[in-house]
Design a protein around this motif. Structure first.
Motif, PDB file in Angstrom:
ATOM      1  N   GLY A   4       0.820  -1.206   0.000  1.00 57.69           N
ATOM      2  CA  GLY A   4       0.000   0.000   0.000  1.00 57.69           C
ATOM      3  C   GLY A   4       0.848   1.247   0.000  1.00 57.69           C
ATOM      4  O   GLY A   4       2.058   1.209  -0.125  1.00 57.69           O
ATOM      5  N   ALA A   5       0.187   2.335   0.118  1.00 55.23           N
ATOM      6  CA  ALA A   5       0.861   3.630   0.121  1.00 55.23           C
ATOM      7  C   ALA A   5       1.703   3.764   1.375  1.00 55.23           C
ATOM      8  O   ALA A   5       1.509   3.060   2.351  1.00 55.23           O
ATOM      9  CB  ALA A   5      -0.177   4.749   0.053  1.00 55.23           C
ATOM     10  N   ALA A   8       0.364   3.284   4.649  1.00 56.22           N
ATOM     11  CA  ALA A   8      -1.035   2.933   4.451  1.00 56.22           C
ATOM     12  C   ALA A   8      -1.316   1.479   4.765  1.00 56.22           C
ATOM     13  O   ALA A   8      -2.393   0.988   4.520  1.00 56.22           O
ATOM     14  CB  ALA A   8      -1.466   3.233   3.020  1.00 56.22           C
ATOM     15  N   GLY A   9      -0.342   0.771   5.312  1.00 59.95           N
ATOM     16  CA  GLY A   9      -0.593  -0.600   5.703  1.00 59.95           C
ATOM     17  C   GLY A   9      -1.706  -0.669   6.730  1.00 59.95           C
ATOM     18  O   GLY A   9      -2.403  -1.655   6.845  1.00 59.95           O
ATOM     19  N   LYS A  10      -1.888   0.411   7.475  1.00 63.42           N
ATOM     20  CA  LYS A  10      -2.920   0.476   8.500  1.00 63.42           C
ATOM     21  C   LYS A  10      -4.113   1.308   8.049  1.00 63.42           C
ATOM     22  O   LYS A  10      -4.959   1.655   8.855  1.00 63.42           O
ATOM     23  CB  LYS A  10      -2.353   1.087   9.781  1.00 63.42           C
ATOM     24  CG  LYS A  10      -1.218   0.304  10.379  1.00 63.42           C
ATOM     25  CD  LYS A  10      -0.692   1.024  11.598  1.00 63.42           C
ATOM     26  CE  LYS A  10       0.581   0.367  12.093  1.00 63.42           C
ATOM     27  NZ  LYS A  10       1.212   1.129  13.131  1.00 63.42           N
ATOM     28  N   ALA A  11      -4.157   1.684   6.780  1.00 67.61           N
ATOM     29  CA  ALA A  11      -5.241   2.542   6.302  1.00 67.61           C
ATOM     30  C   ALA A  11      -6.578   1.886   6.579  1.00 67.61           C
ATOM     31  O   ALA A  11      -6.781   0.717   6.297  1.00 67.61           O
ATOM     32  CB  ALA A  11      -5.094   2.823   4.818  1.00 67.61           C
ATOM     33  N   GLY A  12      -7.474   2.630   7.162  1.00 70.59           N
ATOM     34  CA  GLY A  12      -8.785   2.101   7.516  1.00 70.59           C
ATOM     35  C   GLY A  12      -8.794   1.442   8.880  1.00 70.59           C
ATOM     36  O   GLY A  12      -9.833   1.033   9.368  1.00 70.59           O
ATOM     37  N   GLN A  94      -5.213   7.225   7.788  1.00 73.29           N
ATOM     38  CA  GLN A  94      -6.449   6.751   7.163  1.00 73.29           C
ATOM     39  C   GLN A  94      -6.484   7.038   5.662  1.00 73.29           C
ATOM     40  O   GLN A  94      -7.337   6.510   4.962  1.00 73.29           O
ATOM     41  CB  GLN A  94      -7.665   7.419   7.827  1.00 73.29           C
ATOM     42  CG  GLN A  94      -7.709   7.270   9.334  1.00 73.29           C
ATOM     43  CD  GLN A  94      -7.728   5.824   9.786  1.00 73.29           C
ATOM     44  OE1 GLN A  94      -8.365   4.995   9.174  1.00 73.29           O
ATOM     45  NE2 GLN A  94      -7.005   5.537  10.850  1.00 73.29           N
ATOM     46  N   SER A  96      -5.500   6.429   2.117  1.00 73.46           N
ATOM     47  CA  SER A  96      -4.869   5.301   1.424  1.00 73.46           C
ATOM     48  C   SER A  96      -4.262   5.684   0.077  1.00 73.46           C
ATOM     49  O   SER A  96      -3.399   4.986  -0.426  1.00 73.46           O
ATOM     50  CB  SER A  96      -5.877   4.166   1.239  1.00 73.46           C
ATOM     51  OG  SER A  96      -6.975   4.627   0.494  1.00 73.46           O
ATOM     52  N   SER A  97      -4.677   6.778  -0.511  1.00 76.67           N
ATOM     53  CA  SER A  97      -4.171   7.201  -1.812  1.00 76.67           C
ATOM     54  C   SER A  97      -2.826   7.912  -1.662  1.00 76.67           C
ATOM     55  O   SER A  97      -2.691   8.856  -0.874  1.00 76.67           O
ATOM     56  CB  SER A  97      -5.174   8.147  -2.470  1.00 76.67           C
ATOM     57  OG  SER A  97      -4.603   8.767  -3.597  1.00 76.67           O
ATOM     58  N   ARG A 101      -1.937  11.657  -0.094  1.00 79.89           N
ATOM     59  CA  ARG A 101      -0.899  11.795   0.931  1.00 79.89           C
ATOM     60  C   ARG A 101       0.154  12.805   0.488  1.00 79.89           C
ATOM     61  O   ARG A 101       0.632  13.611   1.277  1.00 79.89           O
ATOM     62  CB  ARG A 101      -0.238  10.449   1.211  1.00 79.89           C
ATOM     63  CG  ARG A 101      -1.087   9.545   2.039  1.00 79.89           C
ATOM     64  CD  ARG A 101      -0.447   8.169   2.139  1.00 79.89           C
ATOM     65  NE  ARG A 101      -1.228   7.380   3.050  1.00 79.89           N
ATOM     66  CZ  ARG A 101      -0.846   7.075   4.276  1.00 79.89           C
ATOM     67  NH1 ARG A 101       0.318   7.462   4.727  1.00 79.89           N
ATOM     68  NH2 ARG A 101      -1.628   6.367   5.063  1.00 79.89           N
ATOM     69  N   ASN A 182       5.890   1.002  -5.954  1.00 84.69           N
ATOM     70  CA  ASN A 182       4.619   0.401  -6.382  1.00 84.69           C
ATOM     71  C   ASN A 182       4.503   0.356  -7.900  1.00 84.69           C
ATOM     72  O   ASN A 182       3.898  -0.566  -8.453  1.00 84.69           O
ATOM     73  CB  ASN A 182       3.433   1.174  -5.798  1.00 84.69           C
ATOM     74  CG  ASN A 182       3.322   0.995  -4.308  1.00 84.69           C
ATOM     75  OD1 ASN A 182       3.927   0.105  -3.727  1.00 84.69           O
ATOM     76  ND2 ASN A 182       2.561   1.872  -3.671  1.00 84.69           N
TER      77      ASN A 182
END
Length: 191
Positions: A4-5, A8-12, A94, A96-97, A101, A182
């Motif tokens: 992920g970004a 962003a591994g913890k996004a959400g 939070q 994720s994009s 970010r 990515n």
């Protein structure tokens, strides 16, 4: 490396206040917030003097109302900016994009550099006006400690905002690296 970004591994995921409080940019932002309170609080509380012979208050910095107004305005606006970016720091995991970010971090770089510059101008302006103040305007030395505190914390704010901008540049480089990674390894980006 987590997928992920950047970050962003913890996004959400759930909000983690311990992680937020331990981040260097959050600590610097809280310190900058406190410094802004000291500057505008010092000027508002003891930056204006009354003379028994005059009916109006005057600014302790060489009787220049612009000096007091500048210090209060920069202090209050910095206070509000710190609150805004502390909220963004809390919300940042939070997002994720990577593009969103990057926008957040670029705004952090610009705003932090802007405030570092305004604090530099404020420090120079207040120090100059304090230096040319006449002793006869304040024979009892009322509010001198507050005036010096505002000058000192304006100086300290230059460094806290400059460091915040430098940390934001580092975060931007990390985001750019993650985006490049990515792009080159799309399969590795998927968990």
């Amino acid at each position: 490396m987590e997928g992920g970004a950047y970050g962003a591994g913890k996004a959400g995921g759930a909000f983690d206040p311990h992680t937020l409080v331990r981040q260097p940019h959050t600590i610097l932002r809280v310190v900058s917030w406190v410094f802004s309170i000291v500057v505008f609080g010092s000027i508002v509380n003891e930056g204006y003097l009354n003379s028994p012979s005059e009916g109006e208050e005057f600014c302790i910095y060489n009787r220049n109302p612009n000096a007091c107004s500048y210090g209060v305005a920069v202090g209050v606006l910095t206070f509000l900016t710190c609150l805004l970016y502390l909220a963004l720091d809390a919300y940042f995991p939070q997002i994720s994009s990577v593009k969103d970010r990057k926008k957040a971090v670029l705004s952090d770089i610009g705003v932090s550099a802007f405030w570092a510059f305004l604090w530099f101008v404020g420090f120079c302006y207040l120090a100059n006006q304090w230096q040319v103040s006449k002793p006869k305007d304040n024979p009892l030395n009322e509010g001198t400690d507050a005036a010096r505190a505002a000058i000192a914390f304006s100086f300290f704010s230059i460094f806290t905002w400059s460091l915040t901008a430098a940390l934001a540049v580092r975060r931007f480089k990390d985001l750019s690296f993650q985006e490049e990674y990515n792009t080159l390894f799309p399969a590795a980006a998927q968990p």
